[in-house]
Design a protein around this motif. Structure first.
Motif, PDB file in Angstrom:
ATOM      1  N   VAL A 195     -26.884  40.552  12.145  1.00 22.01           N
ATOM      2  CA  VAL A 195     -28.266  40.571  11.889  1.00 22.01           C
ATOM      3  C   VAL A 195     -29.150  40.787  13.313  1.00 22.01           C
ATOM      4  O   VAL A 195     -30.163  41.615  13.196  1.00 22.01           O
ATOM      5  CB  VAL A 195     -28.729  39.235  11.219  1.00 22.01           C
ATOM      6  N   CYS A 196     -28.805  40.254  14.134  1.00 24.03           N
ATOM      7  CA  CYS A 196     -29.513  40.312  15.340  1.00 24.03           C
ATOM      8  C   CYS A 196     -29.628  41.934  15.951  1.00 24.03           C
ATOM      9  O   CYS A 196     -30.676  42.524  16.279  1.00 24.03           O
ATOM     10  CB  CYS A 196     -29.131  39.519  16.506  1.00 24.03           C
ATOM     11  N   LEU A 197     -28.395  42.383  15.803  1.00 22.32           N
ATOM     12  CA  LEU A 197     -28.247  43.688  16.065  1.00 22.32           C
ATOM     13  C   LEU A 197     -28.948  44.812  15.194  1.00 22.32           C
ATOM     14  O   LEU A 197     -29.486  45.850  15.487  1.00 22.32           O
ATOM     15  CB  LEU A 197     -26.567  44.146  15.882  1.00 22.32           C
ATOM     16  N   ALA A 198     -28.945  44.333  14.003  1.00 20.37           N
ATOM     17  CA  ALA A 198     -29.839  45.063  12.903  1.00 20.37           C
ATOM     18  C   ALA A 198     -31.337  45.173  13.189  1.00 20.37           C
ATOM     19  O   ALA A 198     -32.084  46.142  12.998  1.00 20.37           O
ATOM     20  CB  ALA A 198     -29.528  44.821  11.430  1.00 20.37           C
ATOM     21  N   VAL A 199     -31.930  43.903  13.558  1.00 24.39           N
ATOM     22  CA  VAL A 199     -33.252  43.698  14.137  1.00 24.39           C
ATOM     23  C   VAL A 199     -33.499  44.656  15.340  1.00 24.39           C
ATOM     24  O   VAL A 199     -34.287  45.352  15.528  1.00 24.39           O
ATOM     25  CB  VAL A 199     -33.583  42.382  14.219  1.00 24.39           C
ATOM     26  N   ALA A 200     -32.575  44.679  16.118  1.00 20.42           N
ATOM     27  CA  ALA A 200     -32.700  45.355  17.564  1.00 20.42           C
ATOM     28  C   ALA A 200     -32.564  46.861  17.074  1.00 20.42           C
ATOM     29  O   ALA A 200     -33.638  47.733  17.621  1.00 20.42           O
ATOM     30  CB  ALA A 200     -31.383  45.352  18.372  1.00 20.42           C
ATOM     31  N   LEU A 250     -34.962  46.290   6.964  1.00 18.07           N
ATOM     32  CA  LEU A 250     -33.975  45.368   7.587  1.00 18.07           C
ATOM     33  C   LEU A 250     -32.921  44.918   6.413  1.00 18.07           C
ATOM     34  O   LEU A 250     -31.964  45.196   6.805  1.00 18.07           O
ATOM     35  CB  LEU A 250     -34.694  44.198   8.346  1.00 18.07           C
ATOM     36  N   LEU A 251     -33.395  44.605   5.528  1.00 16.18           N
ATOM     37  CA  LEU A 251     -32.384  44.095   4.380  1.00 16.18           C
ATOM     38  C   LEU A 251     -31.442  44.927   4.148  1.00 16.18           C
ATOM     39  O   LEU A 251     -30.191  44.987   3.789  1.00 16.18           O
ATOM     40  CB  LEU A 251     -33.157  43.472   3.222  1.00 16.18           C
ATOM     41  N   GLY A 252     -32.067  46.196   3.963  1.00 14.21           N
ATOM     42  CA  GLY A 252     -31.199  47.528   3.650  1.00 14.21           C
ATOM     43  C   GLY A 252     -30.030  47.932   4.578  1.00 14.21           C
ATOM     44  O   GLY A 252     -29.117  48.666   4.412  1.00 14.21           O
TER      45      GLY A 252
END
Length: 228
Positions: free
Chosen positions: A117-122, A8-10
């Protein structure tokens, strides 16, 4: 710090990653510790900073199944946060772990304020779903030795490191755990390892697995050539 691209951080721009790292409180765990328990409703997620963990599920037949390995930059327990449901799996440390413990309310509010960030989690959850679908298909169409090889390739891709002697898988996984991830028996893994060693693809040192020929391992996994 350079985070693995698949974590996620990447996936985040530096300001977003730093903002996420600012949530919660720092925690440390020794190796071989259960840090999340299946069925619990503890209201926090863990953002791994250093170390590696295993995600393990208890089955109805009483057998523990290793379903994933996570490492630096990965978020754990986010599904409980998003779904407001108990934990779906145990999380056990493979090595000493440093992490951030983030309360579920804080994480949910942070995601509501940060669309990127929400999109990255999705996207991360979507890729995990695709991976689970692929493994389900592999279980139907691939022989067990091929599934063993594909487990090794997945682990090397996510957590391995390239050395002068070859690729180390980077985490302490037993053959029994590899068998669990591949959905097969321990004897199948032992036979597959012996075959890979005889072919000069795999080497074993004390408690370590070394991939000597990564393109060759991909061929055994019936995948196109090249480094993952």
């Amino acid at each position: 710090m350079c985070w693995p691209p698949a974590s996620l951080l990447g996936r985040l721009r530096r300001p977003d990653a730093e903002a996420l790292l600012g949530l919660g409180r720092p925690v440390t765990f020794p190796a071989q510790l259960r840090v999340m328990r299946q069925g619990d409703a503890v209201p926090h997620s863990l953002l791994v900073i250093q170390g590696v963990v295993k995600v393990v599920v208890d089955t109805e037949r009483g057998r523990d199944v290793v379903v994933a390995v996570r490492g630096p930059g990965d978020l754990l327990g986010e599904m409980s946060t998003l779904e407001h449901r108990p934990r779906s799996a145990h999380v056990l440390t493979c090595s000493p772990v440093q992490a951030r413990a983030i309360h579920s309310t804080d994480l949910a509010q942070f995601l509501a304020r940060n669309a990127e960030v929400c999109l990255a989690v999705a996207r991360m959850l979507s890729e995990r779903l695709r991976s689970a679908d692929r493994k389900g298909i592999d279980f139907v169409v691939c022989p067990a030795p091929v599934r063993v090889v594909r487990v090794l390739l997945d682990v090397v891709q996510q957590h391995g490191s390239c050395t002068s002697a070859g690729w180390e898988i980077g985490i302490p996984l037993s053959q029994a755990e590899i068998a669990s991830m591949a959905g097969t028996g321990l004897s199948t893994v032992e036979k597959a390892f012996r075959r890979l060693e005889s072919a000069g693809v795999l080497g074993r040192r004390y408690r370590r697995v070394l991939i000597v020929d990564l393109p060759g391992l991909r061929r055994f996994g019936e995948l196109p050539g090249g480094i993952p």
